[in-house]
Design an enzyme around this catalytic site. Structure first.
Site, mmCIF file in Angstrom:
data_model
loop_
_atom_site.group_PDB
_atom_site.id
_atom_site.type_symbol
_atom_site.label_atom_id
_atom_site.label_comp_id
_atom_site.label_asym_id
_atom_site.label_seq_id
_atom_site.Cartn_x
_atom_site.Cartn_y
_atom_site.Cartn_z
ATOM 1 N N CYS A 9 11.872 -9.460 -12.491
ATOM 2 C CA CYS A 9 10.884 -10.552 -12.579
ATOM 3 C C CYS A 9 11.056 -11.596 -11.475
ATOM 4 C CB CYS A 9 10.953 -11.230 -13.938
ATOM 5 S SG CYS A 9 10.704 -10.081 -15.291
ATOM 6 N N HIS A 21 7.908 -18.417 -13.921
ATOM 7 C CA HIS A 21 7.767 -17.061 -14.444
ATOM 8 C C HIS A 21 7.259 -17.166 -15.887
ATOM 9 C CE1 HIS A 21 8.239 -12.996 -15.458
ATOM 10 N NE2 HIS A 21 9.324 -13.154 -16.205
ATOM 11 N N ASN A 38 3.875 -11.262 -20.206
ATOM 12 C CA ASN A 38 4.850 -11.243 -19.107
ATOM 13 C C ASN A 38 4.535 -10.068 -18.187
ATOM 14 O OD1 ASN A 38 7.122 -10.929 -17.490
ATOM 15 N ND2 ASN A 38 8.598 -11.203 -19.162
#
Ligand code: UT7
Length: 352
Positions: A113, A252, A282
């Site tokens: 990520c 994020h 996500n």
């Protein structure tokens, strides 16, 4: 030495929408649990035929249009992804061919990520060293392909999408500083156990569902809250800026509670934080560039704004960057971005 900056942004989301209510029919969960614990309401799911490079292509085209850079003028393409089309050739190579970026070198970058932030920092080195003028950086994921749709602790969290930026030398603004880090001792907290050289694909690994993402959510949560704060402090210290000098936070997008904790520590009002996880979940490497693109195209982030990008992920990895925005987006293409298209017609009953 020229400063590297962002010249244009783009994003692309698959049409299919999977809501929390759809998930209620698939696993033992509720819309309320997902919303309260994560902030997610729905996510986009790629079709069986769609791979990460397909999403990357559309995001890249939009970024190139916004930057007014032709594919032939690209000298490097970096695709950050944990869901490449295949182990090799790289997704960046596939994208390079499809874009017709004949002069561009291309490679994939794996930092989970945090990958987009690692890729932005890497691209800036090539630009500031004078080696390359135009670099395309993409975060693209089809996480729906590695999620275990029978595991309620993970399948409700993730979504598919791609975001891209074109980077190059800028006269105003640009990347002020970055801070990257890793702690491989936490690798087991979030991993895809099989399909690599340690545990090649076999009937046994498939039977044991080891080709699906596994996560210790509670431990990753604790790490995330701590590291979002530490990475933000580290990059602010590098610039000498006070947190009060920040105009936007683009974090994020893993969990609204993690984002809220970061926002509070930075003392930013909610309207200065770009959030899209309610609509997309996500998307790993794609979360930050998609959020950036939407905020820039909506006219929120404008020339002169100081933007803090900060993220964390498997590895464990983390990264933060402060970018002073170099331009104000002017609508170039007539049609709306796929991200803002009405999703009503595209809702789906399930992904299988
Ligand atoms: O990009 C980076 C990757 N990931 C992350 O950043 C994720 C970080 N972690 C998180 O966001 C949170 O830890 C989660 C959202 C994954 C989980 O939230 P939590 O508040 O930490 O819940 P928990 O794991 O402590 O689970 C609480 C309960 C458990 O039941 P018991 O043991 O208390 O009876 C779980 O079995 O919730 C249960 N549970 C669910 N219930 C309904 C877990 N998943 C679900 C679900 N629906 N989908």
């Amino acid at each position: 030495m020229p400063k590297a900056g962002i010249l244009g942004t783009g994003s692309h989301l698959p049409d299919r929408v999977l809501t929390n209510f759809d998930l209620e029919k698939m696993v033992d969960t509720t819309d309320e649990w997902i919303r309260v614990r994560t902030g997610i309401r729905e996510r986009r799911i790629a079709s069986p035929e769609e791979a990460s490079s397909d999403l990357a292509y559309h995001a890249a085209r939009r970024a190139l249009e916004a930057a007014k850079v032709a594919p032939e003028d690209l000298e490097l393409i970096i695709v950050a992804t944990i869901t490449p089309d295949s182990a090799f050739p790289s997704t960046a190579n596939i994208l390079q061919d499809r874009l017709g970026a004949k002069r561009a070198a291309a490679f994939d970058l794996a930092a989970a990520c945090s990958g987009f932030l690692y890729a932005v920092a890497a691209a800036a080195q090539f630009i500031e060293a004078g080696a390359y003028r135009h670099v395309l950086v993409v975060g693209a994921e089809t996480l729906s392909k590695i999620v275990d749709w029978e595991d309620r602790s993970t399948c409700v969290l993730f979504g598919d999408g791609a975001g891209a930026v074109v980077m190059g030398p800028v006269e105003q603004g640009g990347l002020h500083a970055f801070a990257l880090g890793s702690d491989g001792s936490g690798g087991c907290l979030l991993e895809l156990p099989a399909g690599g050289s340690r545990r090649p694909a076999s009937h046994e690994t498939v039977d044991q569902r080891l080709h699906y993402l596994k996560m210790n959510g509670r431990e990753v949560f604790k790490f995330a809250v701590r590291i979002m704060n530490e990475a933000s402090e580290a990059v602010l210290a590098k610039t000498g800026l006070d947190k009060g000098a920040l105009d936007f936070l683009v974090p994020h997008q893993a969990n609204l509670r993690i984002i809220e904790s970061a926002r509070e520590r930075l003392g930013l009002p909610p309207e200065k934080v770009v959030v899209n996880l309610d609509r997309y979940g996500n998307m790993s490497t794609a979360s930050i560039p998609v959020a950036l693109d939407e905020a820039v195209r909506a006219g929120k982030i404008k020339a002169g704004d100081r933007v803090l990008l900060v993220g964390f992920g498997a590895g464990l990895t983390w990264g933060a960057a402060i970018v002073e925005w170099s331009y104000t987006h002017q609508a170039i293409v007539a049609e709306p971005p796929s991200a803002t298209r009405s999703a009503e017609g595209a809702r789906t009953e399930g992904v299988r």
